[in-house]
Design a protein around this motif. Structure first.
Motif, PDB file in Angstrom:
ATOM      1  N   PHE A  14      10.746   3.988  -2.522  1.00  0.00           N
ATOM      2  CA  PHE A  14      10.746   4.064  -1.061  1.00  0.00           C
ATOM      3  C   PHE A  14      11.466   5.311  -0.559  1.00  0.00           C
ATOM      4  CE2 PHE A  14      10.741  -0.567  -1.787  1.00  0.00           C
ATOM      5  CZ  PHE A  14       9.641  -0.930  -1.037  1.00  0.00           C
ATOM      6  N   HIS A  15      11.004   5.811   0.563  1.00  0.00           N
ATOM      7  CA  HIS A  15      11.790   6.742   1.368  1.00  0.00           C
ATOM      8  C   HIS A  15      12.414   5.862   2.439  1.00  0.00           C
ATOM      9  CE1 HIS A  15      12.577   9.279   4.867  1.00  0.00           C
ATOM     10  NE2 HIS A  15      12.916  10.177   3.953  1.00  0.00           N
ATOM     11  N   VAL A  16      13.739   5.973   2.601  1.00  0.00           N
ATOM     12  CA  VAL A  16      14.455   5.097   3.522  1.00  0.00           C
ATOM     13  C   VAL A  16      15.180   5.928   4.577  1.00  0.00           C
ATOM     14  CG1 VAL A  16      16.217   3.304   3.695  1.00  0.00           C
ATOM     15  CG2 VAL A  16      14.794   3.439   1.645  1.00  0.00           C
ATOM     16  N   GLU A  17      15.064   5.485   5.812  1.00  0.00           N
ATOM     17  CA  GLU A  17      15.764   6.147   6.914  1.00  0.00           C
ATOM     18  C   GLU A  17      16.409   5.077   7.798  1.00  0.00           C
ATOM     19  OE1 GLU A  17      14.876   9.249  10.590  1.00  0.00           O
ATOM     20  OE2 GLU A  17      13.209   8.475   9.415  1.00  0.00           O
ATOM     21  N   MET A  18      17.700   5.225   8.071  1.00  0.00           N
ATOM     22  CA  MET A  18      18.413   4.310   8.953  1.00  0.00           C
ATOM     23  C   MET A  18      18.611   5.004  10.294  1.00  0.00           C
ATOM     24  SD  MET A  18      19.935   1.362   9.328  1.00  0.00           S
ATOM     25  CE  MET A  18      20.233   0.824   7.665  1.00  0.00           C
ATOM     26  N   ILE A  19      18.160   4.357  11.359  1.00  0.00           N
ATOM     27  CA  ILE A  19      18.260   4.949  12.694  1.00  0.00           C
ATOM     28  C   ILE A  19      19.117   4.044  13.576  1.00  0.00           C
ATOM     29  CG2 ILE A  19      16.976   5.780  14.700  1.00  0.00           C
ATOM     30  CD1 ILE A  19      14.524   6.018  12.800  1.00  0.00           C
ATOM     31  N   GLU A  20      20.236   4.572  14.050  1.00  0.00           N
ATOM     32  CA  GLU A  20      21.124   3.789  14.921  1.00  0.00           C
ATOM     33  C   GLU A  20      20.656   3.825  16.369  1.00  0.00           C
ATOM     34  OE1 GLU A  20      25.314   4.341  14.574  1.00  0.00           O
ATOM     35  OE2 GLU A  20      25.227   4.435  12.382  1.00  0.00           O
TER      36      GLU A  20
ATOM     37  N   THR B 154       0.828  -1.169   0.000  1.00  0.00           N
ATOM     38  CA  THR B 154       0.000   0.000   0.000  1.00  0.00           C
ATOM     39  C   THR B 154       0.884   1.249   0.000  1.00  0.00           C
ATOM     40  OG1 THR B 154      -1.687  -1.161   1.255  1.00  0.00           O
ATOM     41  CG2 THR B 154      -1.768   1.240   1.274  1.00  0.00           C
ATOM     42  N   VAL B 155       0.588   2.194  -0.854  1.00  0.00           N
ATOM     43  CA  VAL B 155       1.327   3.452  -0.868  1.00  0.00           C
ATOM     44  C   VAL B 155       1.121   4.133   0.478  1.00  0.00           C
ATOM     45  CG1 VAL B 155       1.516   5.714  -1.949  1.00  0.00           C
ATOM     46  CG2 VAL B 155       1.147   3.698  -3.370  1.00  0.00           C
ATOM     47  N   GLY B 156       2.201   4.609   1.068  1.00  0.00           N
ATOM     48  CA  GLY B 156       2.148   5.212   2.393  1.00  0.00           C
ATOM     49  C   GLY B 156       2.415   4.211   3.494  1.00  0.00           C
ATOM     50  N   GLY B 157       2.465   2.924   3.151  1.00  0.00           N
ATOM     51  CA  GLY B 157       2.754   1.895   4.139  1.00  0.00           C
ATOM     52  C   GLY B 157       4.186   2.003   4.627  1.00  0.00           C
ATOM     53  N   VAL B 158       4.414   1.545   5.847  1.00  0.00           N
ATOM     54  CA  VAL B 158       5.737   1.633   6.445  1.00  0.00           C
ATOM     55  C   VAL B 158       6.195   0.237   6.857  1.00  0.00           C
ATOM     56  CG1 VAL B 158       7.079   2.578   8.365  1.00  0.00           C
ATOM     57  CG2 VAL B 158       5.300   3.967   7.291  1.00  0.00           C
ATOM     58  N   ALA B 159       7.430  -0.089   6.488  1.00  0.00           N
ATOM     59  CA  ALA B 159       8.060  -1.334   6.929  1.00  0.00           C
ATOM     60  C   ALA B 159       9.161  -0.968   7.897  1.00  0.00           C
ATOM     61  CB  ALA B 159       8.637  -2.093   5.738  1.00  0.00           C
TER      62      ALA B 159
ATOM     63  N   LEU C 115      17.645   0.255  13.077  1.00  0.00           N
ATOM     64  CA  LEU C 115      16.261   0.325  12.624  1.00  0.00           C
ATOM     65  C   LEU C 115      16.226   0.969  11.241  1.00  0.00           C
ATOM     66  CD1 LEU C 115      13.263  -0.136  13.288  1.00  0.00           C
ATOM     67  CD2 LEU C 115      13.239   2.164  14.266  1.00  0.00           C
ATOM     68  N   LEU C 116      15.727   0.215  10.289  1.00  0.00           N
ATOM     69  CA  LEU C 116      15.561   0.696   8.921  1.00  0.00           C
ATOM     70  C   LEU C 116      14.068   0.945   8.714  1.00  0.00           C
ATOM     71  CD1 LEU C 116      16.782   1.191   6.087  1.00  0.00           C
ATOM     72  CD2 LEU C 116      16.371  -1.224   5.613  1.00  0.00           C
ATOM     73  N   VAL C 117      13.718   2.195   8.423  1.00  0.00           N
ATOM     74  CA  VAL C 117      12.328   2.574   8.214  1.00  0.00           C
ATOM     75  C   VAL C 117      12.138   2.831   6.720  1.00  0.00           C
ATOM     76  CG1 VAL C 117      10.479   4.187   8.813  1.00  0.00           C
ATOM     77  CG2 VAL C 117      12.252   3.628  10.501  1.00  0.00           C
ATOM     78  N   MET C 118      11.266   2.055   6.094  1.00  0.00           N
ATOM     79  CA  MET C 118      11.001   2.197   4.664  1.00  0.00           C
ATOM     80  C   MET C 118       9.540   2.571   4.461  1.00  0.00           C
ATOM     81  SD  MET C 118      13.082  -1.143   3.281  1.00  0.00           S
ATOM     82  CE  MET C 118      12.624  -0.821   1.593  1.00  0.00           C
TER      83      MET C 118
ATOM     84  N   SER D 199       3.136   2.994  -6.172  1.00  0.00           N
ATOM     85  CA  SER D 199       2.863   1.594  -6.487  1.00  0.00           C
ATOM     86  C   SER D 199       4.083   0.950  -7.144  1.00  0.00           C
ATOM     87  CB  SER D 199       1.668   1.476  -7.439  1.00  0.00           C
ATOM     88  OG  SER D 199       0.499   1.932  -6.811  1.00  0.00           O
ATOM     89  N   PHE D 200       4.254  -0.327  -6.895  1.00  0.00           N
ATOM     90  CA  PHE D 200       5.337  -1.109  -7.482  1.00  0.00           C
ATOM     91  C   PHE D 200       4.979  -1.441  -8.919  1.00  0.00           C
ATOM     92  CE2 PHE D 200       7.343  -5.265  -8.342  1.00  0.00           C
ATOM     93  CZ  PHE D 200       8.664  -4.947  -8.076  1.00  0.00           C
ATOM     94  N   ASP D 201       5.872  -1.136  -9.848  1.00  0.00           N
ATOM     95  CA  ASP D 201       5.680  -1.465 -11.260  1.00  0.00           C
ATOM     96  C   ASP D 201       6.546  -2.680 -11.557  1.00  0.00           C
ATOM     97  OD1 ASP D 201       5.942  -1.663 -14.071  1.00  0.00           O
ATOM     98  OD2 ASP D 201       5.616   0.487 -14.322  1.00  0.00           O
ATOM     99  N   GLU D 202       5.910  -3.838 -11.675  1.00  0.00           N
ATOM    100  CA  GLU D 202       6.628  -5.105 -11.856  1.00  0.00           C
ATOM    101  C   GLU D 202       7.594  -5.048 -13.035  1.00  0.00           C
ATOM    102  OE1 GLU D 202       7.974  -8.749 -10.969  1.00  0.00           O
ATOM    103  OE2 GLU D 202       6.283  -7.940  -9.855  1.00  0.00           O
TER     104      GLU D 202
END
Length: 105
Positions: A38-44, A1-6, A76-79, A84-87
């Motif tokens: 993705f927007h990616v953020e690495m948090i130590e 889902t767009v806006g979803g966070v992993a 912690l990696l926040v994605m 949408s994913f284009d296969e």
């Protein structure tokens, strides 16, 4: 889902995390027509207790202890999914990066 966070919580483990980040960065950078996936953020230092434990283990670390931050300290990696994913486009980009990586080894 767009806006979803992993939320991915893992140590570096040698080049494992860096390899994963290379794949994500390559798809994000190569997706010029669609924009990054993705927007990616690495948090130590994502939690005071984890940071305190890490500092404590690091300060008492000797060759006789088994604590290795590369293998044990969680990051912690926040994605956040931006689109949408284009296969066809994104899948192909990911495959190219993996093939290039394998060939380089």
């Amino acid at each position: 889902t767009v806006g979803g966070v992993a939320l991915l919580c893992q140590p570096k483990r040698g080049s494992s995390l860096a390899n994963f980040m290379t794949l994500i960065d390559a798809v994000n950078e190569a997706s010029t027509s669609n924009g990054p996936l993705f927007h990616v953020e690495m948090i130590e230092d994502f939690h005071p207790k984890v940071s305190k434990t890490h500092r404590s283990l690091e300060s008492t670390n000797t060759t006789s202890t088994s604590y290795n931050p590369d293998w044990h300290r969680p990051l912690l990696l926040v994605m956040t999914k931006l689109r949408s994913f284009d296969e066809d486009v994104d899948g192909e980009l990911a495959q190219k990066v993996v093939k290039t990586y394998i060939t380089a080894k």
